[in-house]
Design an enzyme around this catalytic site. Structure first.
Site, PDB file in Angstrom:
ATOM      1  N   GLY A  11       5.461   6.139  -2.419  1.00  0.00           N
ATOM      2  CA  GLY A  11       4.263   5.076  -2.427  1.00  0.00           C
ATOM      3  C   GLY A  11       3.344   5.405  -1.438  1.00  0.00           C
ATOM      4  O   GLY A  11       2.627   4.376  -0.925  1.00  0.00           O
ATOM      5  N   PHE A  12       2.997   6.609  -1.219  1.00  0.00           N
ATOM      6  CA  PHE A  12       2.091   6.949  -0.138  1.00  0.00           C
ATOM      7  C   PHE A  12       0.601   6.681  -0.807  1.00  0.00           C
ATOM      8  O   PHE A  12      -0.425   6.837   0.220  1.00  0.00           O
ATOM      9  CB  PHE A  12       2.026   8.717  -0.098  1.00  0.00           C
ATOM     10  CG  PHE A  12       1.610   9.659  -1.395  1.00  0.00           C
ATOM     11  CD1 PHE A  12       0.471   9.907  -1.550  1.00  0.00           C
ATOM     12  CD2 PHE A  12       2.511   9.646  -2.290  1.00  0.00           C
ATOM     13  CE1 PHE A  12      -0.227  10.787  -2.724  1.00  0.00           C
ATOM     14  CE2 PHE A  12       2.504  10.539  -3.219  1.00  0.00           C
ATOM     15  CZ  PHE A  12       1.076  11.009  -3.584  1.00  0.00           C
ATOM     16  N   GLY A  14      -0.494   3.882  -2.040  1.00  0.00           N
ATOM     17  CA  GLY A  14      -0.777   2.220  -1.694  1.00  0.00           C
ATOM     18  C   GLY A  14      -1.389   2.304  -0.196  1.00  0.00           C
ATOM     19  O   GLY A  14      -1.515   3.033   0.668  1.00  0.00           O
ATOM     20  N   ALA A  15      -1.541   0.925   0.185  1.00  0.00           N
ATOM     21  CA  ALA A  15      -2.212   0.550   1.352  1.00  0.00           C
ATOM     22  C   ALA A  15      -1.143   0.782   2.453  1.00  0.00           C
ATOM     23  O   ALA A  15      -1.608   1.456   3.467  1.00  0.00           O
ATOM     24  CB  ALA A  15      -2.638  -0.884   1.351  1.00  0.00           C
ATOM     25  N   MET A  16       0.092   0.399   2.339  1.00  0.00           N
ATOM     26  CA  MET A  16       0.912   0.503   3.486  1.00  0.00           C
ATOM     27  C   MET A  16       1.406   1.905   3.664  1.00  0.00           C
ATOM     28  O   MET A  16       1.504   2.680   4.604  1.00  0.00           O
ATOM     29  CB  MET A  16       2.221  -0.277   3.190  1.00  0.00           C
ATOM     30  CG  MET A  16       2.343  -1.690   3.611  1.00  0.00           C
ATOM     31  SD  MET A  16       1.876  -1.930   5.398  1.00  0.00           S
ATOM     32  CE  MET A  16       3.275  -1.254   5.949  1.00  0.00           C
ATOM     33  N   GLY A  96      10.522   0.036   4.000  1.00  0.00           N
ATOM     34  CA  GLY A  96       9.766  -1.419   4.162  1.00  0.00           C
ATOM     35  C   GLY A  96       9.406  -1.880   2.918  1.00  0.00           C
ATOM     36  O   GLY A  96       8.753  -3.091   2.818  1.00  0.00           O
ATOM     37  N   ALA A 122      13.748  -2.431   6.808  1.00  0.00           N
ATOM     38  CA  ALA A 122      13.466  -3.409   7.548  1.00  0.00           C
ATOM     39  C   ALA A 122      12.300  -4.548   6.600  1.00  0.00           C
ATOM     40  O   ALA A 122      11.666  -4.047   5.865  1.00  0.00           O
ATOM     41  CB  ALA A 122      12.418  -2.948   8.479  1.00  0.00           C
ATOM     42  N   ASN A 124      10.448  -6.500   7.868  1.00  0.00           N
ATOM     43  CA  ASN A 124       9.007  -6.426   8.209  1.00  0.00           C
ATOM     44  C   ASN A 124       9.206  -5.703   9.552  1.00  0.00           C
ATOM     45  O   ASN A 124      10.063  -5.358  10.363  1.00  0.00           O
ATOM     46  CB  ASN A 124       8.618  -7.965   8.794  1.00  0.00           C
ATOM     47  CG  ASN A 124       7.384  -8.022   9.158  1.00  0.00           C
ATOM     48  OD1 ASN A 124       6.621  -7.187   9.798  1.00  0.00           O
ATOM     49  ND2 ASN A 124       6.575  -9.020   8.545  1.00  0.00           N
ATOM     50  N   HIS A 152       0.972 -14.813   2.193  1.00  0.00           N
ATOM     51  CA  HIS A 152       0.915 -13.071   1.994  1.00  0.00           C
ATOM     52  C   HIS A 152      -0.637 -12.918   0.897  1.00  0.00           C
ATOM     53  O   HIS A 152      -1.104 -13.922   0.348  1.00  0.00           O
ATOM     54  CB  HIS A 152       1.990 -12.608   1.425  1.00  0.00           C
ATOM     55  CG  HIS A 152       2.874 -12.065   2.290  1.00  0.00           C
ATOM     56  ND1 HIS A 152       3.924 -13.006   2.874  1.00  0.00           N
ATOM     57  CD2 HIS A 152       3.388 -11.104   2.868  1.00  0.00           C
ATOM     58  CE1 HIS A 152       4.600 -12.295   3.739  1.00  0.00           C
ATOM     59  NE2 HIS A 152       4.416 -11.216   3.865  1.00  0.00           N
ATOM     60  N   LYS A 156       0.910  -9.413  -3.495  1.00  0.00           N
ATOM     61  CA  LYS A 156       2.317  -9.057  -3.194  1.00  0.00           C
ATOM     62  C   LYS A 156       3.292  -9.493  -4.304  1.00  0.00           C
ATOM     63  O   LYS A 156       2.806 -10.407  -5.018  1.00  0.00           O
ATOM     64  CB  LYS A 156       2.583 -10.015  -2.198  1.00  0.00           C
ATOM     65  CG  LYS A 156       4.011  -9.721  -1.721  1.00  0.00           C
ATOM     66  CD  LYS A 156       4.487 -10.252  -0.101  1.00  0.00           C
ATOM     67  CE  LYS A 156       5.772 -10.164   0.212  1.00  0.00           C
ATOM     68  NZ  LYS A 156       6.311  -8.717   0.321  1.00  0.00           N
TER      69      LYS A 156
END
EC number: 1.17.1.8
Length: 261
Positions: A11-12, A14-16, A96, A122, A124, A152, A156
């Protein structure tokens, strides 16, 4: 001298995922060796990856013995298969992505025990969110009447958030199942939100928000509100850094950042 740990980021794009890329690039003991994204182009530098990093569009393209750590910021529909792949290939996952069911989490934990691979899921990675959950669990001993509101960004995909659901589970551990208003009647369907063991959860999805949660406790003549706000996704990276540093110490998959702090 410490050996450099190899990292794959799923998922590199995306924003996270991009926040995770920047974090790992800043750490001398870790190196990104690969990224996984179904639509990514084979151009590492376009995504701030090291020039020699490999890019994969599917799990079956990933060779054995490529990486030590798997960071996952993908989608609910992909995360289960991703984590299962990592565990069965003896890669330590740091997850995440939310959206895993209780059954899926339990199955992945069993796989991690069989494979003797440590990792962390996690809900979060923000320290403030972890503290909110801890404080809410403690408050539930004294205030059994409680509701959760989570807010959110509009993109999401899952509701309720993993953090809100984890908060409800932790609260439920410290109080018996309890319905605040058992005789209530809804004149608009689902207006009272979702229900987890008598804990109402309300989900808000709006532009302008990042990640926010309120836990509202009510008592006779008094109320307690615990609130947490993440205004920038960078706030989650402190927890990811802790996970990177401590995942080697784990012998199985654990759920919750609080278990390694």
């Amino acid at each position: 001298m410490r050996m450099t740990k190899r990292v794959l980021i799923a998922g590199f794009t995306g924003a996270m995922g991009q926040k995770a890329v920047n974090l790992v690039n800043s750490l001398s003991d870790f190196k990104i060796v690969a990224g996984l994204s179904p639509s990514a182009e084979n151009d590492p530098q376009k995504y701030n990856l090291p020039e020699d990093a490999q890019i994969f569009n599917s799990l079956d393209e990933i060779p054995d013995n490529l990486t030590d750590i798997w960071i996952d910021f993908t989608l609910p529909k992909a995360v289960y298969n991703n984590v299962k792949f990592a565990l069965t290939h003896h890669i330590s996952p740091i997850v995440g992505t939310t959206g895993l069911s209780d059954g899926q989490e339990a199955e992945l934990i069993e796989i991690s025990k069989e494979e003797k691979v440590g990792g962390i899921i996690a809900p979060n990675f923000g320290i403030s969110a972890v503290l909110l959950m801890k404080f809410a669990k403690e408050a539930a001993k004294y205030f059994p009447d409680v509701e959760i509101i989570e807010m959110h960004h509009a993109d999401k995909k899952d509701a309720p958030s993993g953090t809100a659901l984890a908060t409800a589970k932790m609260i439920a551990e410290n109080r018996p199942a309890h319905q605040t208003a058992p005789d209530e009647v809804e004149t608009l369907e689902n207006v009272r939100g979702g229900d987890y063991e008598g804990i109402k959860i309300h989900s808000v999805r709006l532009p302008g928000y990042v990640a926010h949660e309120q836990v509202l406790f009510g008592g006779t003549g008094e109320a307690l509100t615990i609130r947490q706000d993440s205004f920038d996704r960078q706030s989650f990276m402190s927890g990811v850094k802790v996970a990177l540093e401590k995942v080697d110490q784990l012998n199985e998959l654990v759920v919750g950042l609080e278990n390694i702090l």
